[in-house]
Design a protein around this motif. Structure first.
Motif, PDB file in Angstrom:
ATOM      1  N   HIS A 126     -51.465 -18.546   7.123  1.00  0.00           N
ATOM      2  CA  HIS A 126     -50.779 -18.688   8.403  1.00  0.00           C
ATOM      3  C   HIS A 126     -49.519 -17.841   8.497  1.00  0.00           C
ATOM      4  CE1 HIS A 126     -53.119 -22.479   7.912  1.00  0.00           C
ATOM      5  NE2 HIS A 126     -53.500 -22.126   9.116  1.00  0.00           N
ATOM      6  N   GLY A 127     -49.066 -17.291   7.370  1.00  0.00           N
ATOM      7  CA  GLY A 127     -47.893 -16.434   7.414  1.00  0.00           C
ATOM      8  C   GLY A 127     -47.372 -16.139   6.021  1.00  0.00           C
ATOM      9  N   ALA A 128     -46.379 -15.276   5.969  1.00  0.00           N
ATOM     10  CA  ALA A 128     -45.729 -14.910   4.714  1.00  0.00           C
ATOM     11  C   ALA A 128     -44.224 -14.971   4.916  1.00  0.00           C
ATOM     12  CB  ALA A 128     -46.156 -13.516   4.265  1.00  0.00           C
ATOM     13  N   ILE A 129     -43.510 -15.162   3.813  1.00  0.00           N
ATOM     14  CA  ILE A 129     -42.050 -15.242   3.823  1.00  0.00           C
ATOM     15  C   ILE A 129     -41.528 -14.284   2.772  1.00  0.00           C
ATOM     16  CG2 ILE A 129     -40.067 -16.761   3.423  1.00  0.00           C
ATOM     17  CD1 ILE A 129     -42.002 -19.100   4.202  1.00  0.00           C
ATOM     18  N   CYS A 130     -40.530 -13.503   3.119  1.00  0.00           N
ATOM     19  CA  CYS A 130     -39.973 -12.560   2.163  1.00  0.00           C
ATOM     20  C   CYS A 130     -38.467 -12.444   2.368  1.00  0.00           C
ATOM     21  CB  CYS A 130     -40.648 -11.189   2.272  1.00  0.00           C
ATOM     22  SG  CYS A 130     -40.443 -10.409   3.874  1.00  0.00           S
ATOM     23  N   ALA A 131     -37.810 -11.926   1.353  1.00  0.00           N
ATOM     24  CA  ALA A 131     -36.361 -11.783   1.401  1.00  0.00           C
ATOM     25  C   ALA A 131     -35.960 -10.601   2.271  1.00  0.00           C
ATOM     26  CB  ALA A 131     -35.812 -11.608  -0.014  1.00  0.00           C
ATOM     27  N   ARG A 132     -34.827 -10.739   2.927  1.00  0.00           N
ATOM     28  CA  ARG A 132     -34.317  -9.662   3.771  1.00  0.00           C
ATOM     29  C   ARG A 132     -33.677  -8.564   2.918  1.00  0.00           C
ATOM     30  NH1 ARG A 132     -31.523 -12.689   6.965  1.00  0.00           N
ATOM     31  NH2 ARG A 132     -33.202 -12.897   8.492  1.00  0.00           N
ATOM     32  N   ARG A 133     -33.088  -8.939   1.795  1.00  0.00           N
ATOM     33  CA  ARG A 133     -32.398  -7.974   0.933  1.00  0.00           C
ATOM     34  C   ARG A 133     -33.030  -7.958  -0.448  1.00  0.00           C
ATOM     35  NH1 ARG A 133     -26.010  -9.335   2.311  1.00  0.00           N
ATOM     36  NH2 ARG A 133     -26.111  -8.839   4.545  1.00  0.00           N
ATOM     37  N   ARG A 134     -32.803  -6.867  -1.153  1.00  0.00           N
ATOM     38  CA  ARG A 134     -33.346  -6.657  -2.494  1.00  0.00           C
ATOM     39  C   ARG A 134     -34.865  -6.841  -2.507  1.00  0.00           C
ATOM     40  NH1 ARG A 134     -32.059 -10.030  -6.246  1.00  0.00           N
ATOM     41  NH2 ARG A 134     -31.182 -11.681  -4.945  1.00  0.00           N
ATOM     42  N   ALA A 135     -35.487  -6.343  -1.447  1.00  0.00           N
ATOM     43  CA  ALA A 135     -36.945  -6.378  -1.329  1.00  0.00           C
ATOM     44  C   ALA A 135     -37.366  -5.200  -0.465  1.00  0.00           C
ATOM     45  CB  ALA A 135     -37.394  -7.689  -0.707  1.00  0.00           C
TER      46      ALA A 135
END
Length: 252
Positions: A126-135
Motif C-alpha cells: 500500500h505504500g513505502a516510507i523513506c527518510a528525507r535526509r541521508r537517503a
C-alpha cells in the motif's frame, strides 16, 4: 516549483498514466537512426493535454552528458509529491485490506530504492516510507530505476524514520525488521505475516540503524542455503513482500 525531467519509456509512460504530476511537455529525440516513437505514448500524452515536441538535441544533451538511458524520450513534469501516512493507511482501509508497507532505513543507492519501489508495486504493497535526509532523493533516476512504479505507489518521506514507526505501531501496524544476521531473528518462512505489517530494510552495508532496530516488534531472517553471506537488500525485500502478500491470499 522547478519542473523535473523524467526519462525513459517506462517512467514517462507511467507518469502520464498515473496523472499525479503536472505533466507539461513530452520531448522526443529526432534522429536519423531512431525509429518513430510508439503511437501509444504520443496518443497518451495528447489525451492528457500534454504538448509533444521533437528536438535534435535540446533537453537530451544534459541527459546524455549524465550518461542516462533516456531511450529518446523525456517528460517535463511538475515535482514529485510525498504522500502522507494518513493517505497510505486510508488507501489500505479503502481496499478493506490490512496495511502492507515497506520502510527504507536510509537506503542511499537510487537503483536500490527504485528496485524496491517496483517490488512494492508488484506485490501490492500500500505504500513505502523513506527518510528525507541521508537517503537517495526520490528523483527521476529513482523513477527510471523503478520502471515508473514510483509514479503510482504512495511514498512517504519523513524526517525521522523511528518516529514514523512509532506512529504506525499506534495505528496497529506490526514492524518487522529484515536483519539476517541479528541474534533472535525468526526465519521468515516460519512466521505468520498475515497481519497489518510494515517490513523495515536497512541501508547498504550498515543494515538497520540501532534506533530503528530497537523500534521493530520482531526481526526476520531469510534462511540461506549457499555460500554467499546474504541476499542483497532488494532481493530480500522481494522475497519478504511476496511471502507477505501470498500469506494474505492463502488466508482469505
Amino acid at each position: 516549483m522547478k519542473p523535473e525531467l523524467l526519462y525513459g519509456f517506462h517512467a514517462v509512460r507511467e507518469a502520464l498514466r498515473a496523472g499525479r504530476r503536472d505533466c507539461r511537455v513530452l520531448w522526443l529525440l529526432q534522429s536519423k537512426g531512431r525509429g518513430r516513437p510508439p503511437h501509444r505514448l504520443t496518443d497518451l500524452a495528447r489525451a492528457r493535454g500534454v504538448e509533444v515536441r521533437t528536438t535534435a538535441g535540446g533537453v537530451f544533451r544534459g541527459l546524455q552528458e549524465a550518461g542516462v538511458r533516456h531511450q529518446g524520450m523525456a517528460l517535463e513534469a511538475g515535482p514529485w509529491r510525498s504522500a502522507t501516512l494518513e493517505e497510505v493507511l486510508t488507501g489500505a482501509a479503502d481496499k478493506e485490506e490490512p496495511p502492507l508497507l515497506l520502510i527504507l532505513d536510509h537506503v542511499q543507492d537510487p537503483q536500490n530504492v527504485g528496485a524496491m519501489l517496483r517490488i512494492c508495486d508488484a506485490c501490492g504493497a500500500h505504500g513505502a516510507i523513506c527518510a528525507r535526509r541521508r537517503a537517495a532523493p526520490l528523483s527521476p533516476a529513482v523513477s527510471h530505476a523503478s520502471a515508473g512504479a514510483m509514479e503510482h505507489l504512495p511514498v512517504v518521506q519523513v524526517a525521522n524514520v523511528r518516529q514514523a514507526m512509532d506512529r504506525l505501531r499506534d495505528e496497529g501496524v506490526w514492524l518487522g525488521g529484515l536483519e539476517g544476521s541479528a541474534e533472535g531473528a525468526v526465519s521468515i518462512g516460519k512466521f505468520d505475516l498475515d497481519r497489518p505489517l510494515a517490513l523495515v530494510v536497512g541501508s547498504e552495508g550498515a543494515g538497520l540503524s540501532r534506533l530503528v532496530r530497537e523500534g521493530c516488534d520482531f526481526l526476520l531472517r531469510l534462511a540461506m542455503h549457499g555460500q554467499v553471506a546474504s541476499f542483497n537488500a532488494a532481493s530480500a525485500v522481494a522475497i519478504a513482500l511476496y511471502l507477505a502478500r501470498q500469506s494474505r491470499s492463502d488466508a482469505h
